[in-house]
Design an enzyme around this catalytic site. Sequence first.
Site, PDB file in Angstrom:
ATOM      1  N   ASP A  23      -0.787  -3.622  12.345  1.00  0.00           N
ATOM      2  CA  ASP A  23      -0.283  -4.118  11.066  1.00  0.00           C
ATOM      3  C   ASP A  23      -0.069  -5.627  11.168  1.00  0.00           C
ATOM      4  O   ASP A  23       0.840  -6.089  11.865  1.00  0.00           O
ATOM      5  CB  ASP A  23       1.026  -3.415  10.705  1.00  0.00           C
ATOM      6  CG  ASP A  23       1.498  -3.760   9.290  1.00  0.00           C
ATOM      7  OD1 ASP A  23       1.759  -4.957   9.027  1.00  0.00           O
ATOM      8  OD2 ASP A  23       1.595  -2.854   8.463  1.00  0.00           O
TER       9      ASP A  23
ATOM     10  N   ARG B 224       0.837  -1.195   0.000  1.00  0.00           N
ATOM     11  CA  ARG B 224       0.000   0.000   0.000  1.00  0.00           C
ATOM     12  C   ARG B 224       0.870   1.242   0.000  1.00  0.00           C
ATOM     13  O   ARG B 224       1.689   1.430   0.904  1.00  0.00           O
ATOM     14  CB  ARG B 224      -0.927  -0.005   1.218  1.00  0.00           C
ATOM     15  CG  ARG B 224      -1.939   1.138   1.209  1.00  0.00           C
ATOM     16  CD  ARG B 224      -2.998   0.932   2.265  1.00  0.00           C
ATOM     17  NE  ARG B 224      -2.454   0.984   3.619  1.00  0.00           N
ATOM     18  CZ  ARG B 224      -3.195   0.857   4.713  1.00  0.00           C
ATOM     19  NH1 ARG B 224      -4.501   0.646   4.612  1.00  0.00           N
ATOM     20  NH2 ARG B 224      -2.656   0.910   5.903  1.00  0.00           N
TER      21      ARG B 224
ATOM     22  N   ASP C  88       3.498  -6.947  10.123  1.00  0.00           N
ATOM     23  CA  ASP C  88       4.538  -6.673  11.124  1.00  0.00           C
ATOM     24  C   ASP C  88       4.390  -7.593  12.333  1.00  0.00           C
ATOM     25  O   ASP C  88       5.394  -8.070  12.891  1.00  0.00           O
ATOM     26  CB  ASP C  88       4.462  -5.221  11.580  1.00  0.00           C
ATOM     27  CG  ASP C  88       5.050  -4.256  10.563  1.00  0.00           C
ATOM     28  OD1 ASP C  88       5.855  -4.692   9.722  1.00  0.00           O
ATOM     29  OD2 ASP C  88       4.685  -3.070  10.596  1.00  0.00           O
TER      30      ASP C  88
ATOM     31  N   THR D  16      -0.921   7.541  -1.086  1.00  0.00           N
ATOM     32  CA  THR D  16      -2.223   7.421  -1.759  1.00  0.00           C
ATOM     33  C   THR D  16      -3.097   6.328  -1.155  1.00  0.00           C
ATOM     34  O   THR D  16      -4.303   6.283  -1.401  1.00  0.00           O
ATOM     35  CB  THR D  16      -2.024   7.102  -3.241  1.00  0.00           C
ATOM     36  OG1 THR D  16      -1.438   5.796  -3.375  1.00  0.00           O
ATOM     37  CG2 THR D  16      -1.114   8.131  -3.902  1.00  0.00           C
TER      38      THR D  16
END
Length: 209
Positions: free
Chosen positions: A200, A104, A203, A108
């Site tokens: 996340d 990602r 992660d 944006t």
Amino acid sequence: MAIVKVINHPLIQHKLAILRNKKTSVKEFRELISEISGLMCYEATRNLPTREVEVQTPVAIAKCRVLAGKKLAIVPILRAGLGMVDAMVDLIPSAKIGHIGLYRDPETHKPVEYYCKLPEDIENRQVFVVDPMLATGGSAVAAIDFLKARGCKHITMMNIIGCPEGVKAVQEAHPDVDIYMAACDEKLNEHAYIIPGLGDAGDRIFGTK
């Protein structure tokens, strides 16, 4: 319109509560992702077609059901989707595995492809796209775009946690794709993270943060 199913099984919900906890270790987080994925796989494969066969037991002939129709493929969205694969392969050992690499863009929030490797006969398979999080839906939509461009017609999405924005994005782009989740959370925050979510997933699975 395809279905969107939140799997409210007590075992899944219990494990999900531990998964969300910021104190959960990398080892335990990784194990829980796998365990939840295996439990979800039962529900996501509930409607696979079967056919009747006769099996010789030690004492008599038994009429049994075996999988019929299309063969299966599991396609994780890299990297976090890898955490969901092993438990599913344990249940469906004949499934082939493809990989779609997306990240990602931090500015944006749009998906950018960096890798795509799929089985040669992917268009003839029932495909399960797996990714722990369905946030903006951008990665999911892009992955399904890639699969449909290669002729896939039977695609199911599996996520551990989703949100209304991600579900809407997938439904609008691909109204024929079923979505299975363990939870549909409240919303996205300004950074496009699911609230309350679990942070996340990549992660936390790989211990990189």
